[in-house]
Design a protein around this motif. Structure first.
Motif, PDB file in Angstrom:
ATOM      1  N   LEU A 296       0.936  -0.651  -0.407  1.00  0.00           N
ATOM      2  CA  LEU A 296      -0.226  -0.273  -0.019  1.00  0.00           C
ATOM      3  C   LEU A 296       0.576   0.872  -0.343  1.00  0.00           C
ATOM      4  CD1 LEU A 296      -2.495  -1.011   2.531  1.00  0.00           C
ATOM      5  CD2 LEU A 296      -2.438  -2.035   0.534  1.00  0.00           C
ATOM      6  N   ARG A 297       0.759   2.214  -1.136  1.00  0.00           N
ATOM      7  CA  ARG A 297       1.619   3.156  -1.204  1.00  0.00           C
ATOM      8  C   ARG A 297       1.390   4.539  -0.715  1.00  0.00           C
ATOM      9  NH1 ARG A 297       2.089   3.892  -7.347  1.00  0.00           N
ATOM     10  NH2 ARG A 297       0.050   3.438  -7.323  1.00  0.00           N
ATOM     11  N   CYS A 298       2.690   5.059   0.219  1.00  0.00           N
ATOM     12  CA  CYS A 298       2.027   6.895   0.901  1.00  0.00           C
ATOM     13  C   CYS A 298       3.107   6.894   0.472  1.00  0.00           C
ATOM     14  CB  CYS A 298       1.641   6.159   2.351  1.00  0.00           C
ATOM     15  SG  CYS A 298       1.962   7.754   3.056  1.00  0.00           S
ATOM     16  N   ASN A 299       2.546   8.239  -0.012  1.00  0.00           N
ATOM     17  CA  ASN A 299       3.634   9.486   0.139  1.00  0.00           C
ATOM     18  C   ASN A 299       3.640  10.917   0.368  1.00  0.00           C
ATOM     19  OD1 ASN A 299       4.145   8.447  -2.669  1.00  0.00           O
ATOM     20  ND2 ASN A 299       5.962   8.757  -2.468  1.00  0.00           N
ATOM     21  N   TYR A 300       3.983  11.232   1.417  1.00  0.00           N
ATOM     22  CA  TYR A 300       3.912  13.006   2.043  1.00  0.00           C
ATOM     23  C   TYR A 300       4.744  14.654   1.701  1.00  0.00           C
ATOM     24  CZ  TYR A 300       8.632  12.433   4.122  1.00  0.00           C
ATOM     25  OH  TYR A 300       9.930  12.026   4.337  1.00  0.00           O
TER      26      TYR A 300
ATOM     27  N   GLY B 220       2.007  -8.551  11.072  1.00  0.00           N
ATOM     28  CA  GLY B 220       2.881  -8.995  10.314  1.00  0.00           C
ATOM     29  C   GLY B 220       3.321  -8.400   9.028  1.00  0.00           C
ATOM     30  N   PHE B 221       3.164  -6.467   9.147  1.00  0.00           N
ATOM     31  CA  PHE B 221       3.022  -5.557   8.578  1.00  0.00           C
ATOM     32  C   PHE B 221       4.758  -5.382   8.513  1.00  0.00           C
ATOM     33  CE2 PHE B 221      -0.614  -5.040   6.336  1.00  0.00           C
ATOM     34  CZ  PHE B 221      -1.732  -5.519   7.032  1.00  0.00           C
ATOM     35  N   GLU B 222       4.603  -4.359   7.545  1.00  0.00           N
ATOM     36  CA  GLU B 222       6.210  -3.560   8.027  1.00  0.00           C
ATOM     37  C   GLU B 222       5.868  -2.618   6.800  1.00  0.00           C
ATOM     38  OE1 GLU B 222       9.272  -6.733   6.859  1.00  0.00           O
ATOM     39  OE2 GLU B 222       9.208  -5.774   4.725  1.00  0.00           O
ATOM     40  N   ALA B 223       6.853  -1.713   6.983  1.00  0.00           N
ATOM     41  CA  ALA B 223       7.147  -0.180   6.398  1.00  0.00           C
ATOM     42  C   ALA B 223       8.208   0.202   6.034  1.00  0.00           C
ATOM     43  CB  ALA B 223       5.722   0.997   6.944  1.00  0.00           C
ATOM     44  N   GLU B 224       8.565   0.800   5.111  1.00  0.00           N
ATOM     45  CA  GLU B 224      10.569   1.285   4.592  1.00  0.00           C
ATOM     46  C   GLU B 224       9.668   2.987   4.855  1.00  0.00           C
ATOM     47  OE1 GLU B 224      12.454  -0.754   2.183  1.00  0.00           O
ATOM     48  OE2 GLU B 224      14.107  -0.143   2.395  1.00  0.00           O
ATOM     49  N   PHE B 225      10.975   3.854   4.865  1.00  0.00           N
ATOM     50  CA  PHE B 225      10.723   4.984   5.432  1.00  0.00           C
ATOM     51  C   PHE B 225      11.512   5.389   3.675  1.00  0.00           C
ATOM     52  CE2 PHE B 225      10.879   9.423   5.522  1.00  0.00           C
ATOM     53  CZ  PHE B 225      11.880   9.736   5.913  1.00  0.00           C
ATOM     54  N   ASN B 226      11.588   6.201   3.156  1.00  0.00           N
ATOM     55  CA  ASN B 226      12.739   6.499   2.055  1.00  0.00           C
ATOM     56  C   ASN B 226      12.622   8.407   1.520  1.00  0.00           C
ATOM     57  OD1 ASN B 226      13.274   7.782  -1.088  1.00  0.00           O
ATOM     58  ND2 ASN B 226      13.284   5.551  -1.538  1.00  0.00           N
ATOM     59  N   LYS B 227      13.575   8.679   1.963  1.00  0.00           N
ATOM     60  CA  LYS B 227      13.730  10.531   2.350  1.00  0.00           C
ATOM     61  C   LYS B 227      13.624  10.772   1.012  1.00  0.00           C
ATOM     62  CE  LYS B 227      15.353  14.196   5.000  1.00  0.00           C
ATOM     63  NZ  LYS B 227      16.542  14.612   5.679  1.00  0.00           N
ATOM     64  N   SER B 228      14.362  10.354   0.041  1.00  0.00           N
ATOM     65  CA  SER B 228      14.909  11.012  -0.895  1.00  0.00           C
ATOM     66  C   SER B 228      13.432  10.893  -1.773  1.00  0.00           C
ATOM     67  CB  SER B 228      15.804  10.217  -1.877  1.00  0.00           C
ATOM     68  OG  SER B 228      15.606   9.113  -2.039  1.00  0.00           O
ATOM     69  N   GLN B 229      12.445  10.183  -1.926  1.00  0.00           N
ATOM     70  CA  GLN B 229      11.460   9.837  -2.430  1.00  0.00           C
ATOM     71  C   GLN B 229      10.393  10.278  -1.751  1.00  0.00           C
ATOM     72  OE1 GLN B 229      10.687   5.937  -4.796  1.00  0.00           O
ATOM     73  NE2 GLN B 229      12.890   6.276  -4.964  1.00  0.00           N
ATOM     74  N   THR B 230      10.082  10.776  -0.431  1.00  0.00           N
ATOM     75  CA  THR B 230       9.008  11.209   0.870  1.00  0.00           C
ATOM     76  C   THR B 230       8.168  10.030   0.658  1.00  0.00           C
ATOM     77  OG1 THR B 230       8.017  12.623  -0.848  1.00  0.00           O
ATOM     78  CG2 THR B 230       9.463  14.170   0.334  1.00  0.00           C
ATOM     79  N   SER B 231       8.440   8.783   0.573  1.00  0.00           N
ATOM     80  CA  SER B 231       7.539   7.529   0.466  1.00  0.00           C
ATOM     81  C   SER B 231       8.135   6.778   2.226  1.00  0.00           C
ATOM     82  CB  SER B 231       7.407   7.020  -0.623  1.00  0.00           C
ATOM     83  OG  SER B 231       9.248   5.815  -0.265  1.00  0.00           O
ATOM     84  N   PHE B 232       6.294   6.180   2.803  1.00  0.00           N
ATOM     85  CA  PHE B 232       6.559   5.555   3.025  1.00  0.00           C
ATOM     86  C   PHE B 232       5.817   4.130   3.449  1.00  0.00           C
ATOM     87  CE2 PHE B 232       7.343   3.876   7.941  1.00  0.00           C
ATOM     88  CZ  PHE B 232       6.355   4.215   8.628  1.00  0.00           C
ATOM     89  N   HIS B 233       6.065   3.028   2.245  1.00  0.00           N
ATOM     90  CA  HIS B 233       4.601   1.839   1.645  1.00  0.00           C
ATOM     91  C   HIS B 233       5.342   1.258   2.596  1.00  0.00           C
ATOM     92  CE1 HIS B 233       4.809   4.172  -1.779  1.00  0.00           C
ATOM     93  NE2 HIS B 233       5.934   3.761  -2.324  1.00  0.00           N
ATOM     94  N   LEU B 234       4.040   0.642   2.846  1.00  0.00           N
ATOM     95  CA  LEU B 234       3.360  -0.202   3.801  1.00  0.00           C
ATOM     96  C   LEU B 234       3.116  -1.484   2.578  1.00  0.00           C
ATOM     97  CD1 LEU B 234       2.426  -1.339   6.760  1.00  0.00           C
ATOM     98  CD2 LEU B 234      -0.203  -0.884   6.115  1.00  0.00           C
ATOM     99  N   ARG B 235       3.977  -2.874   3.668  1.00  0.00           N
ATOM    100  CA  ARG B 235       4.059  -4.419   2.832  1.00  0.00           C
ATOM    101  C   ARG B 235       3.608  -5.329   3.511  1.00  0.00           C
ATOM    102  NH1 ARG B 235       9.346  -1.882   1.035  1.00  0.00           N
ATOM    103  NH2 ARG B 235       9.237  -0.676  -0.744  1.00  0.00           N
ATOM    104  N   LYS B 236       2.974  -6.792   3.153  1.00  0.00           N
ATOM    105  CA  LYS B 236       2.626  -7.432   4.111  1.00  0.00           C
ATOM    106  C   LYS B 236       3.548  -8.981   3.307  1.00  0.00           C
ATOM    107  CE  LYS B 236       0.773 -10.263   7.523  1.00  0.00           C
ATOM    108  NZ  LYS B 236      -1.116 -10.239   8.223  1.00  0.00           N
ATOM    109  N   PRO B 237       4.117  -9.738   3.453  1.00  0.00           N
ATOM    110  CA  PRO B 237       4.427 -10.603   2.655  1.00  0.00           C
ATOM    111  C   PRO B 237       3.027 -11.696   2.205  1.00  0.00           C
ATOM    112  CG  PRO B 237       5.035 -10.823   4.548  1.00  0.00           C
ATOM    113  CD  PRO B 237       4.628 -10.197   4.799  1.00  0.00           C
ATOM    114  N   SER B 238       2.215 -11.883   3.054  1.00  0.00           N
ATOM    115  CA  SER B 238       1.341 -13.292   2.609  1.00  0.00           C
ATOM    116  C   SER B 238       0.252 -12.600   3.719  1.00  0.00           C
ATOM    117  CB  SER B 238       2.093 -14.224   3.112  1.00  0.00           C
ATOM    118  OG  SER B 238       1.060 -14.989   3.542  1.00  0.00           O
ATOM    119  N   VAL B 239      -0.657 -12.527   2.444  1.00  0.00           N
ATOM    120  CA  VAL B 239      -2.288 -12.053   3.113  1.00  0.00           C
ATOM    121  C   VAL B 239      -2.749 -12.474   4.367  1.00  0.00           C
ATOM    122  CG1 VAL B 239      -2.065  -9.504   2.298  1.00  0.00           C
ATOM    123  CG2 VAL B 239      -3.571 -10.322   1.490  1.00  0.00           C
TER     124      VAL B 239
END
Lengths: 115, 114
Positions: free
Chosen positions: B21-25, B62-81
């Motif tokens: 699930l994608r998120c940009n700020y 089981g959720f995780e998210a990765e902060f990417n400062k250069s892309q101003t993103s914080f996408h949420l991921r789960k390997p198996s829903v």
């Protein structure tokens, strides 16, 4: 586990009537927030309290909405008169400040329908 | 002014498949970032948060998210829903000096199909 309590859970009212919502935050949480969530959208802050003082009410429609937290504990949000566009979920949250971080805990919300 | 954009209003996915699930700020200063989940007619529950440090944050269920400062993103991921992950997901941002005021995205509905 401590929770934020809200009542009522559901409220149906006719336009032009008055309506009130109540929130009891987690014990010891000094900061209390009221959010409005219109269907299909994210929550939007209406008012924020620090203890009994209003910190931010810039998005509160003050001609019809009022909020109070008299003793710095529980809070009431009132709408008078209600309009059709007020139909929404009203969420209360509370937080404890720690090192500049306010982690918010949300109550179950009050679903308001104005007919 | 801060804003949050959730790029997908609905994400359908089959059970046991991975999801993002994608998120940009937008913000000109450092931020704290959050993901919340909302089940029908309920309040919001915190999934995870990024405050500082490691850009990969792990949360509940089981959720995780990765902060990417250069892309101003914080996408949420789960390997198996799972079917039980079907809900509305909200990304939110706040500034460290902003007394906790959260700015939310519009939400993404995750629909997990059997």
């Amino acid at each position: 586990e401590a929770e934020v309590a809200q009542s009522p859970r559901y409220k149906i009212t006719e336009k032009s009537q008055a309506v009130a919502f109540w929130c009891d935050p987690i014990s010891g949480h000094a900061t209390l927030y009221w959010y409005r969530q219109i269907l299909g959208q994210g929550p939007e802050l209406l008012v924020q309290f620090q203890d009994e003082s209003v910190v931010d009410d810039s998005q509160l429609p003050k001609d019809r909405f009022s909020a109070e937290r008299l003793k710095g504990v529980d809070s009431t949000l009132k709408i008078q008169p209600a309009e059709l566009g007020d139909s929404a979920m009203y969420l209360c949250a509370s937080s404890l400040e720690a090192g500049g971080i306010y982690e918010q805990y949300f109550g179950p919300g009050t679903r308001l329908t104005v007919t | 002014a801060q804003s949050v954009t959730q790029l997908d209003s609905q994400v359908p996915v089959f059970e046991e498949a991975p999801v993002e699930l994608r998120c940009n700020y937008s913000s000109s200063v450092s931020v704290y970032l959050f993901w919340y989940v909302q089940y029908p007619n309920q309040g919001l529950q915190l999934l995870l948060k990024y405050l500082s440090g490691s850009t990969l944050v792990k949360g509940i269920n089981g959720f995780e998210a990765e902060f990417n400062k250069s892309q101003t993103s914080f996408h949420l991921r789960k390997p198996s829903v799972h079917i039980s992950d079907t809900a509305e997901y909200f990304c939110a941002v706040t500034e460290p000096s902003n007394t906790g005021k959260l700015i939310f995205g519009q939400g993404t509905t995750l629909q997990v199909k059997p």
